[in-house]
Design a protein around this motif. Structure first.
Motif, mmCIF file in Angstrom:
data_model
loop_
_atom_site.group_PDB
_atom_site.id
_atom_site.type_symbol
_atom_site.label_atom_id
_atom_site.label_comp_id
_atom_site.label_asym_id
_atom_site.label_seq_id
_atom_site.Cartn_x
_atom_site.Cartn_y
_atom_site.Cartn_z
ATOM 1 N N MET A 1 -65.940 22.299 16.021
ATOM 2 C CA MET A 1 -66.521 21.791 16.257
ATOM 3 C C MET A 1 -66.884 21.210 15.623
ATOM 4 O O MET A 1 -67.634 19.848 15.458
ATOM 5 N N THR A 2 -65.350 20.787 14.710
ATOM 6 C CA THR A 2 -65.790 19.093 13.757
ATOM 7 C C THR A 2 -64.606 18.786 13.836
ATOM 8 O O THR A 2 -64.242 17.944 13.567
ATOM 9 N N GLN A 3 -63.492 18.887 15.203
ATOM 10 C CA GLN A 3 -62.904 17.740 15.391
ATOM 11 C C GLN A 3 -62.521 16.577 15.792
ATOM 12 O O GLN A 3 -63.989 16.732 16.089
ATOM 13 N N GLN A 4 -61.376 15.814 15.370
ATOM 14 C CA GLN A 4 -62.246 14.612 15.130
ATOM 15 C C GLN A 4 -62.276 14.097 16.980
ATOM 16 O O GLN A 4 -61.008 14.553 17.815
ATOM 17 N N HIS A 5 -62.462 12.974 17.219
ATOM 18 C CA HIS A 5 -62.956 13.008 18.211
ATOM 19 C C HIS A 5 -61.207 12.294 19.085
ATOM 20 O O HIS A 5 -60.403 11.060 18.324
ATOM 21 N N PRO A 6 -60.105 12.603 19.975
ATOM 22 C CA PRO A 6 -58.689 12.548 20.063
ATOM 23 C C PRO A 6 -58.351 11.403 20.905
ATOM 24 O O PRO A 6 -57.555 10.646 20.816
ATOM 25 N N TYR A 7 -59.928 10.575 21.005
ATOM 26 C CA TYR A 7 -59.814 9.496 22.246
ATOM 27 C C TYR A 7 -59.913 8.378 21.698
ATOM 28 O O TYR A 7 -60.364 6.769 22.341
ATOM 29 N N GLY A 8 -60.630 8.210 20.787
ATOM 30 C CA GLY A 8 -60.742 7.226 19.912
ATOM 31 C C GLY A 8 -60.600 5.773 19.643
ATOM 32 O O GLY A 8 -60.957 4.997 19.770
ATOM 33 N N ALA A 9 -58.537 6.115 20.171
ATOM 34 C CA ALA A 9 -57.973 5.200 19.537
ATOM 35 C C ALA A 9 -57.764 4.350 21.494
ATOM 36 O O ALA A 9 -57.155 3.511 21.578
ATOM 37 N N LEU A 10 -58.502 4.921 22.472
ATOM 38 C CA LEU A 10 -58.710 5.048 22.996
ATOM 39 C C LEU A 10 -58.709 3.663 24.110
ATOM 40 O O LEU A 10 -59.846 3.617 24.800
ATOM 41 N N THR A 11 -58.462 2.349 23.841
ATOM 42 C CA THR A 11 -59.107 1.171 24.005
ATOM 43 C C THR A 11 -58.831 0.653 25.349
ATOM 44 O O THR A 11 -57.808 0.845 25.752
ATOM 45 N N PRO A 12 -59.501 -0.544 26.124
ATOM 46 C CA PRO A 12 -59.233 -0.591 26.750
ATOM 47 C C PRO A 12 -58.260 -1.378 27.260
ATOM 48 O O PRO A 12 -56.923 -1.577 28.113
ATOM 49 N N ASP A 13 -58.049 -1.688 26.430
ATOM 50 C CA ASP A 13 -56.413 -3.375 25.628
ATOM 51 C C ASP A 13 -55.138 -1.798 26.045
ATOM 52 O O ASP A 13 -54.071 -2.718 26.011
#
Length: 322
Positions: A1-13
């Motif tokens: 439940m504490t895993q880091q969000h894996p898509y934080g770096a998946l920006t539109p750019d």
């Protein structure tokens, strides 16, 4: 439940730059498509049709496991089975950009399927039968069979420890899970079946598209070794007519490949597994911001009461698929 969000770096750019790293020229339009486990975008291409770009969830599959899926899709496409196969660039189908693995497919246009339509169920059976016939000698060493009881045991423990499960319901949940696992054990022992075979693995209605009369299979993200019934039972949508719907599916299926009717008794096993694993999946992915937005009811008591009632219904209706 504490895993880091894996898509934080998946920006539109990042999405645009990944596409252009393949030598394509984007017109900078991008539209997110429904996909919870991965991230999928329709990306506009200059002077051309938009493409579909899929970014695989980091840590879920290894590159070798993803490539095995791509290789299967390429072979199915060559054998005339309608699938959404990834495009090839410089002899490759799997790419990496900023630590994200991704693939690109052509955009398909078509109509979704209707639940319970008997003619469509027959056609679905034909498509799955054709798929299974063409792949009857295939194996996927990097995606082996996972026993449903093993998966259910793991998932049930995760659900039991979910902080959103009301404490007043924990004992009832634990009892239902144990009863279902006992039923699964007895049913599996009583129902010997053919050897595991290649399956789509998540063959529900939303993973099919009617493209001008041609049914096309989408999203092989869960393909693995399994049993034929796993690619059929999810299309049964009405409890009151489940035998009739199954009959249409199997009749269409057997136009291409024989069906082992002993597998019908295992539908309850896979149904119990899917209900528990689905709930565990939401809990496991809760740190992904998409999940609280899509499943806000997951934190409420009504969700858990319904989940327990669904498990209770599976128990009460066990063994009624023939």
């Amino acid at each position: 439940m504490t895993q880091q969000h894996p898509y934080g770096a998946l920006t539109p750019d990042t999405v645009i730059n990944a596409v252009e790293s393949l030598g394509l020229y984007s017109d900078f339009r991008q539209y997110p498509l429904n996909s919870y486990e991965n991230r999928v975008y329709q990306v506009g291409i200059e002077d051309s049709t938009p493409l579909i770009v899929k970014f695989y969830r980091p840590g879920r599959w290894t590159p070798a496991q993803i490539q095995e899926e791509h290789d299967v899709l390429a072979m199915l496409d060559q054998q005339g089975i309608a699938v959404a196969a990834p495009m090839t660039f410089d002899g490759k189908t799997l790419f990496e950009y900023n630590n994200f693995h991704f693939s690109v497919t052509q955009k398909l246009t078509g109509m979704p399927l209707e639940a319970g339509d008997l003619d469509q169920l027959y056609a679905i059976g034909e498509l799955v039968g054709h798929l299974h016939h063409q792949t009857q000698t295939w194996t996927t060493p990097k995606r082996p069979l996972i026993e449903p009881k093993v998966r259910t045991l793991t998932a049930s423990k995760l659900v039991e420890n979910c902080p959103f499960l009301p404490k007043t319901l924990v004992a009832r949940y634990r009892q239902l899970a144990q009863q279902l696992i006992e039923k699964m054990t007895i049913t599996e022992q009583r129902c010997p079946t053919n050897r595991p075979r290649f399956i789509h693995g998540d063959c529900h209605r939303s993973n099919l598209l009617n493209c001008e009369g041609t049914l096309t299979l989408l999203d092989f993200d869960d393909c693995r070794m399994g049993l034929a019934i796993q690619d059929l039972w999810l299309h049964v949508s009405e409890a009151d007519t489940k035998q009739q719907q199954l009959s249409e599916l199997i009749e269409g299926y057997e136009n291409y490949h024989p069906f082992d009717t002993r597998e019908l008794d295992l539908i309850d096993v896979f149904m119990a597994e899917r209900h528990i694993a689905y709930t565990a999946w939401i809990a496991e992915r809760w740190q992904d911001p998409a999940f609280p937005a899509i499943f806000p009811h997951f934190k409420g008591e009504d969700f858990w009461l319904q989940h327990l009632n669904d498990l209770d219904d599976i128990l009460k209706q066990w063994g009624q698929w023939r």
